[in-house]
Write a protein that holds these residues in place. Structure first.
Motif, mmCIF file in Angstrom:
data_model
loop_
_atom_site.group_PDB
_atom_site.id
_atom_site.type_symbol
_atom_site.label_atom_id
_atom_site.label_comp_id
_atom_site.label_asym_id
_atom_site.label_seq_id
_atom_site.Cartn_x
_atom_site.Cartn_y
_atom_site.Cartn_z
ATOM 1 N N MET A 1 7.061 5.294 -0.930
ATOM 2 C CA MET A 1 6.438 4.723 -2.263
ATOM 3 C C MET A 1 4.942 5.158 -2.469
ATOM 4 O O MET A 1 4.264 4.708 -1.406
ATOM 5 N N VAL A 2 4.650 6.089 -3.187
ATOM 6 C CA VAL A 2 3.112 6.380 -3.410
ATOM 7 C C VAL A 2 2.572 6.086 -4.553
ATOM 8 O O VAL A 2 3.177 5.813 -5.745
ATOM 9 N N ASP A 3 1.313 5.605 -4.546
ATOM 10 C CA ASP A 3 0.450 5.074 -5.741
ATOM 11 C C ASP A 3 -0.682 5.268 -5.709
ATOM 12 O O ASP A 3 -1.626 4.679 -4.847
ATOM 13 N N ARG A 4 -1.487 6.161 -6.554
ATOM 14 C CA ARG A 4 -2.645 6.186 -6.688
ATOM 15 C C ARG A 4 -3.031 7.022 -8.195
ATOM 16 O O ARG A 4 -2.209 8.098 -8.336
ATOM 17 N N SER B 1 -1.914 2.736 -2.497
ATOM 18 C CA SER B 1 -1.158 2.182 -1.831
ATOM 19 C C SER B 1 -0.133 3.165 -1.344
ATOM 20 O O SER B 1 0.174 4.200 -2.082
ATOM 21 N N TRP B 2 0.460 2.995 0.100
ATOM 22 C CA TRP B 2 1.283 3.960 0.606
ATOM 23 C C TRP B 2 2.536 3.241 1.435
ATOM 24 O O TRP B 2 1.910 2.549 2.414
ATOM 25 N N ILE B 3 3.616 3.044 1.114
ATOM 26 C CA ILE B 3 4.734 2.233 1.822
ATOM 27 C C ILE B 3 5.676 3.278 2.263
ATOM 28 O O ILE B 3 6.097 4.196 1.390
ATOM 29 N N ILE B 4 6.117 2.998 3.600
ATOM 30 C CA ILE B 4 6.941 4.166 4.110
ATOM 31 C C ILE B 4 7.994 3.609 4.967
ATOM 32 O O ILE B 4 7.614 2.574 5.885
ATOM 33 N N GLY C 1 -4.107 0.993 6.150
ATOM 34 C CA GLY C 1 -3.732 0.263 5.180
ATOM 35 C C GLY C 1 -2.174 0.765 4.737
ATOM 36 O O GLY C 1 -1.545 0.168 3.731
ATOM 37 N N VAL C 2 -1.712 1.684 5.429
ATOM 38 C CA VAL C 2 -0.477 2.042 5.028
ATOM 39 C C VAL C 2 0.602 0.929 5.345
ATOM 40 O O VAL C 2 0.419 0.518 6.590
ATOM 41 N N GLN C 3 1.692 0.682 4.704
ATOM 42 C CA GLN C 3 2.802 -0.213 5.215
ATOM 43 C C GLN C 3 4.044 0.215 5.540
ATOM 44 O O GLN C 3 4.539 1.195 4.882
ATOM 45 N N ALA D 1 -5.800 13.183 -2.846
ATOM 46 C CA ALA D 1 -6.339 12.092 -3.264
ATOM 47 C C ALA D 1 -5.539 10.936 -2.574
ATOM 48 O O ALA D 1 -6.069 9.931 -2.194
ATOM 49 N N HIS D 2 -4.568 11.311 -1.965
ATOM 50 C CA HIS D 2 -3.814 10.255 -1.501
ATOM 51 C C HIS D 2 -3.339 10.495 0.371
ATOM 52 O O HIS D 2 -3.995 10.081 1.102
ATOM 53 N N GLN D 3 -2.428 11.317 0.443
ATOM 54 C CA GLN D 3 -2.070 11.724 1.942
ATOM 55 C C GLN D 3 -3.117 12.209 2.818
ATOM 56 O O GLN D 3 -3.346 11.908 3.848
#
Length: 488
Positions: A224-227, A259-262, A277-279, A36-38
């Motif tokens: 940081m991963v978020d879904r 959200s995905w922040i790296i 949309g990745v930050q 669902a995410h990466q």
């Protein structure tokens, strides 16, 4: 793959030629969340920006992963992502970024060779908290863990991610190749730092000659991963068949927010994920703290309290005004005061969005999933707030109430007299200690692997004992109502 063109027009199908995609990401742990995410982000980048150099090689290492491996091999790595927005707008998309798949128990040498291939520039991970094999008391890497000890004895038939990575990087070193970036996408504090510490600890004890090479040829960015991604239900599979004529053995359902922040610390050229949309940031910590202590802690609060009340899903508990009033108070009065400001992101907006996500009636996220392994989640999501608030001599009432409720939760019976399973690696200890706390109420708080020395803090202990006594005499619903009225 040849069946994709026959799907209905309201299904988003891949708009690129998979044969042109080059695999340079190996992902270990092909979970629902990864899909669902990466894998979703990578699909978007390939499709919308023609970035064909970062296809994913999925790798699973556990015997328990055989089912998902067999499903995805049968489906040529394709699966359906069903995105459900609180508004009722749903999207159905075929994800095709996983172009290879390996199963460690079937052929460990093949997995090691694939990880050692110089084409692989990033090894990403969703192996869950227990995949890091940390000592439950010290938090350090546990060399005495049975799976780790087994890998040390049988290095060419490993069971842990550390055993596989060690053999793969040994081959890279021997062949004069470069290393790569190891990108943890797990929901743990400082996940990159944790992975680095654990891996280097393993190597320093097992293959010390490899250590200096690793220090020069690897990076471990935090992320940081978020879904919100619940378990796939049989009705999800049936809906795809009936409404979309898709026969997918294991689709994935998720919320629309992602959200995905790296931290931007990659050894080689990385995917341009910012285009989808990745930050990328220099310091992940404030984003991470906000997410862990609001979203994940919020889930645990609703999970524990809701289960005691007899609710089965997050959205049931979140649509109970008494429960959500309690949760909002916890966020506002106890969490937000200990959070650092996050650049370009309003904590108030995040909280508002979070409540909407919890209340999403289309996401049937079970409270049993939320409460699974609470002994690892409570220390990561709730105790940091307690410790920071105590250090500042500030309010810890709601947090103490939640910990007291968790003690009652481990009695295994809700307020309707119905039993539920305690799914936790230390379930026996939790159940036994909760039972003993009926005679000695402080007993539960003395579980060192969870609470460390929190029981010795008189301020917290007094609150905890007060709420535990009340909760044991009243239903959780009545207890929350009286708490919200400041009556207990």
């Amino acid at each position: 793959m040849e069946n994709v063109d026959t799907l209905k027009t309201d299904v988003s199908t891949p708009m690129f030629d998979r044969d042109q995609v080059i695999t340079s990401i190996a992902h270990i742990g092909v979970s629902n969340f990864h899909r669902a995410h990466q894998a979703y982000y990578m699909h978007e980048l390939i499709e919308k920006h023609n970035e064909l150099n970062f296809g994913i090689c999925g790798i699973d290492l556990l015997d328990s992963d055989r089912k998902i491996y067999n499903v995805l091999k049968d489906q040529d790595g394709l699966y359906t992502l069903i995105t459900k927005d609180p508004s009722g707008v749903h999207q159905t998309k075929i994800i095709s970024s996983i172009v290879e798949y390996f199963f460690g128990p079937e052929n460990p040498i093949a997995v090691i060779e694939r990880l050692a291939n110089p084409d692989i520039k990033i090894i990403s991970l969703t192996i869950a908290e227990d995949g890091y094999h940390l000592n439950e008391i010290t938090g350090e890497f546990d060399l005495n863990h049975p799976a780790v000890a087994e890998d040390i004895k049988n290095p060419f038939n490993p069971k842990t991610v550390f055993g596989y990575l060690t053999q793969a990087f040994k081959l890279r070193k021997l062949r004069g190749l470069s290393g790569c970036t190891i990108l943890s996408c797990d929901n743990i504090k400082s996940n990159g730092d944790t992975m680095r510490q654990s891996f280097l600890s393993y190597v320093s004890n097992v293959e010390p000659d490899l250590l200096n090479w690793l220090l020069e040829n690897t990076t471990f960015p935090n992320s940081m991963v978020d879904r919100i991604t619940p378990l796939t239900l049989p009705e999800d599979i049936e809906t795809l068949k009936q409404d979309f004529l898709i026969d997918d053995q294991w689709p994935v359902v998720c919320g629309s927010f992602s959200s995905w922040i790296i931290e931007d610390d990659f050894l080689h050229k990385r995917p341009q994920w910012e285009k989808v949309g990745v930050q990328f940031v220099k310091n992940i910590e404030p984003y991470e703290d906000m997410k862990l202590q609001l979203l994940n802690a919020g889930h645990s609060v609703l999970g524990i309290l809701g289960t005691l009340n007899g609710y089965k899903t997050v959205h049931e508990a979140a649509n109970d005004e008494d429960f959500i009033c309690f949760l909002k108070g916890y966020m506002d009065e106890e969490v937000v005061p200990v959070l650092d400001l996050v650049e370009n992101l309003s904590i108030e907006d995040y909280k508002t969005t979070l409540i909407s996500r919890f209340r999403n009636p289309h996401i049937h996220d079970s409270l049993s999933r939320i409460c699974n392994e609470s002994s690892a989640k409570i220390p990561a999501f709730i105790l940091p707030t307690i410790k920071k608030q105590l250090a500042k001599n500030q309010i810890i009432n709601r947090a103490a109430f939640v910990i007291a409720a968790w003690c009652k939760y481990n009695d295994g019976v809700d307020d309707n007299g119905k039993t539920y399973n305690i799914m936790d690696s230390i379930s026996n200890k939790l159940i036994r200690t909760a039972a003993l706390s009926h005679q000695n109420p402080i007993k539960f708080l003395q579980i060192e692997s969870v609470f460390q020395d929190l029981y010795s803090n008189d301020v917290f202990t007094k609150k905890y004992l007060h709420y535990l006594g009340y909760i044991r005499e009243h239903s959780i619903k009545e207890s929350i109502i009286q708490f919200n009225k400041n009556s207990i």
